[in-house]
Design a protein around this motif. Structure first.
Motif, PDB file in Angstrom:
ATOM      1  N   ALA A   1       0.834  -1.189   0.000  1.00 29.27           N
ATOM      2  CA  ALA A   1       0.000   0.000   0.000  1.00 29.27           C
ATOM      3  C   ALA A   1       0.867   1.236   0.000  1.00 29.27           C
ATOM      4  O   ALA A   1       1.951   1.258   0.558  1.00 29.27           O
ATOM      5  CB  ALA A   1      -0.917  -0.007   1.223  1.00 29.27           C
TER       6      ALA A   1
ATOM      7  N   ALA B   1      -0.102   5.309   0.673  1.00 29.63           N
ATOM      8  CA  ALA B   1      -1.151   6.286   0.939  1.00 29.63           C
ATOM      9  C   ALA B   1      -0.834   7.613   0.268  1.00 29.63           C
ATOM     10  O   ALA B   1       0.323   7.965   0.054  1.00 29.63           O
ATOM     11  CB  ALA B   1      -1.301   6.486   2.440  1.00 29.63           C
TER      12      ALA B   1
ATOM     13  N   GLU C   1      -6.124   3.015   0.566  1.00 35.26           N
ATOM     14  CA  GLU C   1      -4.702   2.724   0.420  1.00 35.26           C
ATOM     15  C   GLU C   1      -4.535   1.865  -0.825  1.00 35.26           C
ATOM     16  O   GLU C   1      -5.052   0.752  -0.900  1.00 35.26           O
ATOM     17  CB  GLU C   1      -4.162   2.007   1.660  1.00 35.26           C
ATOM     18  CG  GLU C   1      -4.147   2.888   2.900  1.00 35.26           C
ATOM     19  CD  GLU C   1      -3.406   2.235   4.051  1.00 35.26           C
ATOM     20  OE1 GLU C   1      -3.229   1.000   4.004  1.00 35.26           O
ATOM     21  OE2 GLU C   1      -3.012   2.961   4.970  1.00 35.26           O
TER      22      GLU C   1
END
Length: 716
Positions: free
Chosen positions: A11, A13, A31
């Motif tokens: 992930a 962000a 995410e």
């Protein structure tokens, strides 16, 4: 929902700060799955062009890493969409609005009337016929029984001239490839003939025992959905014989980029072969005299040579053909060509008018010509000699279609629809002018509760552009700004005319405005309008669309933070380009099955055809234009972007999904603010045609739920 069975593979962000509304804080920013970046940079005409996501061009069926990426993206997207407060309302209401009886315009052959009919929520529309106009309705083909998921569709279909056999094509999972079959109508049994590797093909009977179709060479194994389409040829298939025995009627091996399709005039006299090299309406036409086939075989003679203009044979009577063309007439005219002498003799019948000619038919002893007047249909009637008679009165601002028929037979059927009126089918007797309703739907709403308005606005360079605005009457009369869904296309000489959509009606019912901008690149005003929005004029398309958004806000139709945009295919390119150029103007967008990498579009399936509108990436001047607006290459990193939902499908072999995959990966890596950039990837679906009703409803609910959230539209 689509499958989302594997875990996320990492992930990253997004972190750029920007103001957020209170409502937008309710759903956490997603995410994104980590996407591998290749160290791939190419020098093209002196520019360094990075392509870190080229691996996502691979077919999902052949590359497990691409398949894993698709699963991971769908997992994130599904989780986000499930939280949207209006999504369930849209799913329910769109389903209700879809649930009405829908018919196609009937085709009469041998005293039998053939048409499709959908009771409402059937995934595919079955084909029926009647013995005589008032006869009992009989089911002929039900494609809903062809696949458990409803994703196998009936493509084209043509009854034989005597109405005893049906020639039809099957489309599986949304692909452009077709399987052609034949059935005996009286017994309901398949005759056994089957044709493979047909694509972009017409279906035309030659007498009662054979037909013409177009096909490509069989692609290499594993290349079905990505290989470039070259060397299309026209074949004749005789019933009861294997495909390997089919006769090649016309091909151009020295010009592998040329495509060929055919039609047969209603009297069975002429096979008309159309050849083209791209998407432009520039054709060569060859003819086969079918009456002389016993002595001359498939002798092909040229009628129009040189890919310079649009030509379309309307129909024929004996040695004379009626033809529409834009040669010396950018808005089109109608001519005849007499083939009875040693040389063709051409004559103008209906000169170019002030409106764009959009369709032409010969019925009984009349020509029915449909024109576009500011993107809305007008139907005019002429004698075969070109003398105008009384027009056909239509039910208002909308789109007319159909007018199928034959010279000598006065019966015809046509359809009419508008933004607030689903399709009604009419029967008309051209001899008497009498019109009656063949099929009209029972509606889930009152069309009179909705206002359809046409407005005009000025683009950046002062060009006057029309738009249609659809709202509930109470919303329009209140004068209050409403969250707006602005739709556009702008390319390939395609006109956007009024038509009914259950999903767009749901948006309007919820209190929003739905707007269609008839921007340049389309065919609404003929060749000049198309030319004004393609090749090195392509920026006009984006300027027209941006100006439409600015107009809606300035006129108080749309609030400052309430404008969503949507487009599909070339319209997906439009959404991607204007989101890059004016991210501040739009709250949200849906780029559907878009052409997003303008430097490599011509390397896959049908992409090579599009150079007519886009130009050649391999030519330096064209490359400079394409590089300047290519959505994939012009994402403005570290800039607050609108919320974007990219939609595509794994079996799209028109605009391969790698376009959307690469574009989304680049969006997600670019730090574009708190609004999400997500992709929704459908399975067992293609570019759009053949999509089952349940998938269409689910996708529309997801998209409108997403756009409603970010424009603050709350269904009332």
């Amino acid at each position: 929902m689509r499958s989302a069975s594997i875990a996320l593979i990492g992930a990253a962000a997004i972190a750029i700060s920007a103001p957020m509304t209170a409502a937008a804080q309710d759903i956490a920013a997603p995410e994104y799955p980590e996407t591998y970046q290749q160290d791939l940079v190419e020098e093209i005409f002196g520019q360094q062009i990075a392509d870190p996501y080229r691996w996502l061009e691979d077919d999902v069926r052949n590359n497990p890493e691409v398949a894993n990426w698709v699963e991971a993206q769908n997992t994130v997207t599904d989780a986000y969409l499930e939280q949207l407060p209006a999504r369930a309302w849209f799913a329910e209401r769109i389903g209700e609005l879809y649930n009405y009886e829908r018919f196609s315009t009937p085709v009469e052959k041998g005293g039998r009337y053939f048409y499709t009919r959908n009771t409402g929520l059937q995934n595919q529309s079955p084909l029926y016929y009647r013995e005589g106009l008032d006869g009992e309705q009989k089911l002929l083909l039900d494609p809903n029984a062809w696949a458990d998921d409803g994703a196998t569709a009936l493509g084209g279909w043509v009854p034989s001239p005597d109405g005893t056999k049906l020639l039809y094509s099957v489309q599986d999972g949304g692909t452009d490839w077709r399987i052609i079959r034949v059935m005996d109508i009286d017994t309901g049994e398949q005759i056994g003939d089957e044709i493979r590797w047909a694509k972009f093909t017409g279906l035309s009977w030659v007498g009662e025992d054979g037909f013409l179709y177009s096909r490509f060479p069989e692609p290499e194994e594993g290349e079905d959905f990505q290989a470039l389409n070259y060397n299309q040829a026209l074949f004749y298939h005789k019933l009861g014989t294997p495909q390997s025995d089919d006769v090649q009627v016309y091909a151009t091996p020295d010009e592998p980029e040329a495509g060929h399709s055919a039609g047969v005039t209603s009297d069975g006299r002429w096979a008309v072969i159309y050849s083209s090299k791209g998407t432009d309406s520039r054709y060569e036409i060859h003819l086969v005299d079918l009456d002389a086939r016993d002595t001359r075989g498939w002798e092909v003679m040229p009628l129009v040579e040189g890919f310079d203009h649009a030509w379309g044979v309307i129909d024929s009577i004996g040695d004379k053909l009626w033809v529409s063309t834009n040669k010396d007439a950018p808005l089109y005219r109608v001519m005849t060509v007499d083939l009875s002498g040693d040389e063709p003799v051409w004559a103008e019948i209906v000169p170019e008018q002030e409106q764009t000619l959009a369709g032409a038919s010969m019925i009984g002893d009349r020509l029915v010509l449909s024109y576009l007047q500011d993107a809305s249909s007008v139907a005019r009637v002429f004698t075969f000699e070109g003398n105008e008679r009384a027009p056909i009165e239509l039910a208002g601002l909308g789109t007319v279609g159909g007018f199928r028929g034959d010279p000598g037979k006065s019966e015809t059927f046509y359809s009419f629809s508008s933004y607030n009126r689903p399709t009604t089918i009419y029967r008309m007797d051209m001899a008497t002018g009498e019109t009656s309703i063949f099929a009209a739907p029972d509606l889930q709403f009152d069309p009179d509760d909705f206002a359809v308005e046409q407005r005009f606005y000025n683009s950046k360079d002062g060009t006057r552009v029309p738009m249609f605005i659809v709202r509930r009457k109470d919303v329009a009369e209140s004068g209050a700004a409403a969250p707006t869904l602005l739709y556009g296309y702008g390319g390939f000489d395609i006109s956007l005319t009024p038509g009914f959509s259950p999903s767009r009606m749901a948006w309007v019912e919820a209190g929003g405005a739905y707007v269609v901008a008839n921007i340049r690149g389309g065919g609404e005003y003929g060749k000049a309008w198309h030319d004004g929005g393609r090749l090195d004029n392509k920026q006009n398309v984006f300027d027209d669309f941006i100006a439409a958004g600015e107009f809606l806000i300035a006129e108080g139709i749309t609030p400052q933070d309430g404008l969503a945009i949507q487009g599909g295919s070339n319209g997906g390119l439009l959404v991607g380009a204007v989101a890059n150029q004016r991210p501040d103007l739009f709250a949200a967008g849906n780029a559907a099955v878009g052409v997003m990498d303008m430097l490599r579009f011509d390397r896959f399936t049908a992409g090579r055809y599009w150079v007519d509108d886009y130009g050649y990436p391999s030519k330096e001047d064209d490359f400079a234009v394409l590089r300047a607006y290519s959505p994939y290459h012009n994402i403005a990193a570290n800039t607050a972007y609108p919320a974007l939902l990219v939609t595509t499908a794994d079996t799209d072999d028109r605009v391969v999904p790698g376009h959307s995959f690469k574009y989304t990966a680049a969006l997600q890596a670019a730090n574009l603010g708190p609004r999400p950039q997500l992709i929704r990837i459908e399975t067992r679906a293609g570019h759009g045609s053949g999509k089952p009703t349940d998938k269409a409803i689910e996708e529309a609910a997801d998209v409108l739920g997403f756009l409603a959230y970010w424009t603050k539209l709350s269904p009332e």
